[in-house]
Enzyme design. Structure first.
Site, mmCIF file in Angstrom:
data_model
loop_
_atom_site.group_PDB
_atom_site.id
_atom_site.type_symbol
_atom_site.label_atom_id
_atom_site.label_comp_id
_atom_site.label_asym_id
_atom_site.label_seq_id
_atom_site.Cartn_x
_atom_site.Cartn_y
_atom_site.Cartn_z
ATOM 1 N N HIS A 199 -2.789 64.063 -2.988
ATOM 2 C CA HIS A 199 -2.996 65.250 -3.827
ATOM 3 C C HIS A 199 -2.103 66.367 -3.309
ATOM 4 C CE1 HIS A 199 -4.541 68.303 -6.278
ATOM 5 N NE2 HIS A 199 -5.829 68.017 -6.250
ATOM 6 N N PHE A 216 -9.658 73.676 -8.898
ATOM 7 C CA PHE A 216 -10.726 74.541 -8.406
ATOM 8 C C PHE A 216 -10.609 75.893 -9.110
ATOM 9 C CE2 PHE A 216 -11.315 72.513 -3.921
ATOM 10 C CZ PHE A 216 -12.111 71.527 -4.482
ATOM 11 N N GLU A 224 -13.773 63.434 -15.448
ATOM 12 C CA GLU A 224 -12.544 63.241 -16.212
ATOM 13 C C GLU A 224 -12.670 62.062 -17.176
ATOM 14 O OE1 GLU A 224 -7.710 63.182 -15.511
ATOM 15 O OE2 GLU A 224 -9.046 62.892 -13.781
ATOM 16 N N LYS A 276 -2.134 59.778 -7.510
ATOM 17 C CA LYS A 276 -2.559 60.370 -6.230
ATOM 18 C C LYS A 276 -2.958 59.303 -5.230
ATOM 19 C CE LYS A 276 -4.189 64.916 -7.859
ATOM 20 N NZ LYS A 276 -3.871 64.803 -9.290
ATOM 21 N N CYS A 295 -4.825 73.476 -8.012
ATOM 22 C CA CYS A 295 -4.301 72.143 -8.327
ATOM 23 C C CYS A 295 -3.683 72.044 -9.717
ATOM 24 C CB CYS A 295 -5.414 71.102 -8.188
ATOM 25 S SG CYS A 295 -6.399 71.325 -6.702
ATOM 26 N N HIS A 300 -5.870 63.401 -13.540
ATOM 27 C CA HIS A 300 -5.967 64.235 -12.342
ATOM 28 C C HIS A 300 -6.448 63.357 -11.195
ATOM 29 C CE1 HIS A 300 -5.972 67.919 -10.150
ATOM 30 N NE2 HIS A 300 -7.253 67.845 -9.861
#
Length: 402
Positions: free
Chosen positions: A331, A390, A305, A326, A162, A294
């Site tokens: 995403h 990830f 976050e 998003k 990502c 994010h």
């Protein structure tokens, strides 16, 4: 060291097939998430996504090209054409020899992979198209962009889940900043919305069945999207000399690794990336007005976050605006940071902050100004774009208005 500016932008995503359409949708807080449409979707537990509908590939590419271009490559080329048309650049001679392309992508040609597995295992065919490998390889989009626009300098693909787009754009920034290239085409793309792509993500149990609600207490997971964002990063002096329109200046970046867990995010890793981008850009925390988060809509990401932002910005965190687009375009995995950079440019150029739509209930662990549900007009001089992947791989970009 060279100053680095953005002189062109292009996109294809669920909100729009161009940058103006996408920004209009963001201003309106429009949701691009809906029912998925592809073969065997009824077998999936997750049947929603931010899919690019009303996209006619034959309007952009001929039959021979389509035999070489997976959907993620198609998105990239269309976005690149828009970006370069806006920049007004053509590449020949020394400019072509030194300019290149760095793109982010995570899954490669997932649609091609899915179709050919189905052909061999379900339909029992013993042959596949001879161009399957060059069609599905992760670097296909970067390679085709380099060929279409005669870019003969450094060209490659970054694959960091990502954070792929932000890592790619950071590399492109470094190359222009350090004088290696006068112009770099950069960004990222992804198209995983096929049966196998969604089925794989189902296994992680992080997907929502109804909506993406970042920072809302009742959030229940992420929603996949697809698309591409492509930008022209250019040496400021080179851009000024030719009279180019400048959209924003890229002033710094940072990349960190959590080195702790393959899927769970780390507050410390995220905070070090945010603080590192500020340090690289020679900014103080109070200089920043907006952060494109994010913001995946998962319980783990959002609170981590927000905690990282609070740690880095201290008392100024309460005066920051932080939103997750998003909630609108989903995403987009390897392409998500590139599409989200558009929201940062809109904040800096137009003074419009894209909202976090779907926000319903305050969460005490996400107690920041998340610009809930409606866009906001505000003057912003500096914006950050966060990407946390990830594998514990983090990348943050800092932009300034011009």
């Amino acid at each position: 060291m060279k100053r680095v500016v953005i002189t062109g932008a292009g996109t294809v995503n669920a909100l729009g097939l161009t940058v103006p359409d996408t920004l209009e949708a963001m201003r309106e807080g429009r949701c691009g998430i809906g029912q998925l449409a592809f073969q065997d979707v009824e077998r999936l537990s997750i049947q929603i996504g931010a899919q690019v509908h009303e996209f006619d590939e034959t309007a952009h590419f001929n039959r021979q090209q389509l035999s070489l271009y997976d959907r993620f490559t198609q998105f990239t080329l269309i976005a690149a054409r828009e970006a370069l048309a806006q920049a007004g650049l053509e590449f020949s001679g020394e400019l072509a020899a030194k300019s290149g392309v760095v793109l982010g992508n995570s899954g490669g040609g997932m649609t091609t992979l899915d179709e050919n597995y189905r052909s061999v295992y379900e339909e029992g065919k013993n042959r596949v198209h001879p161009f399957v490998v060059p069609k599905l390889m992760n670097n296909a989009a970067a390679s085709h962009v380099s060929m279409e626009f005669n870019l003969k300098g450094p060209s490659f693909t970054v694959s960091t889940a990502c954070a792929s787009s932000n890592h790619a754009m950071s590399q492109a920034f470094q190359m222009v900043h350090g004088g290696l290239a006068p112009v770099m085409i950069t960004g990222g793309s992804e198209s995983m919305l096929c049966f196998g792509g969604v089925k794989a993500w189902e296994g992680l149990r992080v997907m929502s069945k109804d909506a993406c609600r970042p920072f809302s207490a009742n959030r229940n997971g992420m929603v996949q999207g697809e698309g591409a964002g492509v930008f022209v990063f250019e040496d400021y002096d080179h851009a000024r000399k030719r009279g180019a329109e400048i959209l924003a200046e890229v002033v710094g970046f940072a990349m960190t690794s959590d080195a702790s867990d393959i899927v769970m995010p780390s507050k410390n890793g995220a905070a070090r990336a945010i603080a590192g981008a500020l340090h690289d850009a020679k900014l103080n925390p109070q200089d920043v007005g907006y952060i494109n988060a994010h913001g995946t809509g998962t319980a783990a990401n959002d609170k981590t976050e927000c905690a990282a932002v609070a740690d880095v910005f201290g008392a100024h965190a309460d005066r920051l605006m932080i939103s997750s687009t998003k909630s609108m375009h989903g995403h987009c995995i390897g392409g998500t940071g590139a599409i989200e950079l558009l929201a940062c440019i809109m904040a800096l150029r137009d003074g419009v902050i894209a909202p976090t739509i779907g926000y319903e209930e305050p969460d005490p662990e996400c107690a920041l100004d998340v610009v809930p549900n409606e866009a906001r007009e505000a003057k912003v001089d500096v914006a950050l774009s966060n990407a946390f992947a990830f594998g514990g791989l983090n990348s943050v970009l800092a932009l300034r208005g011009v």
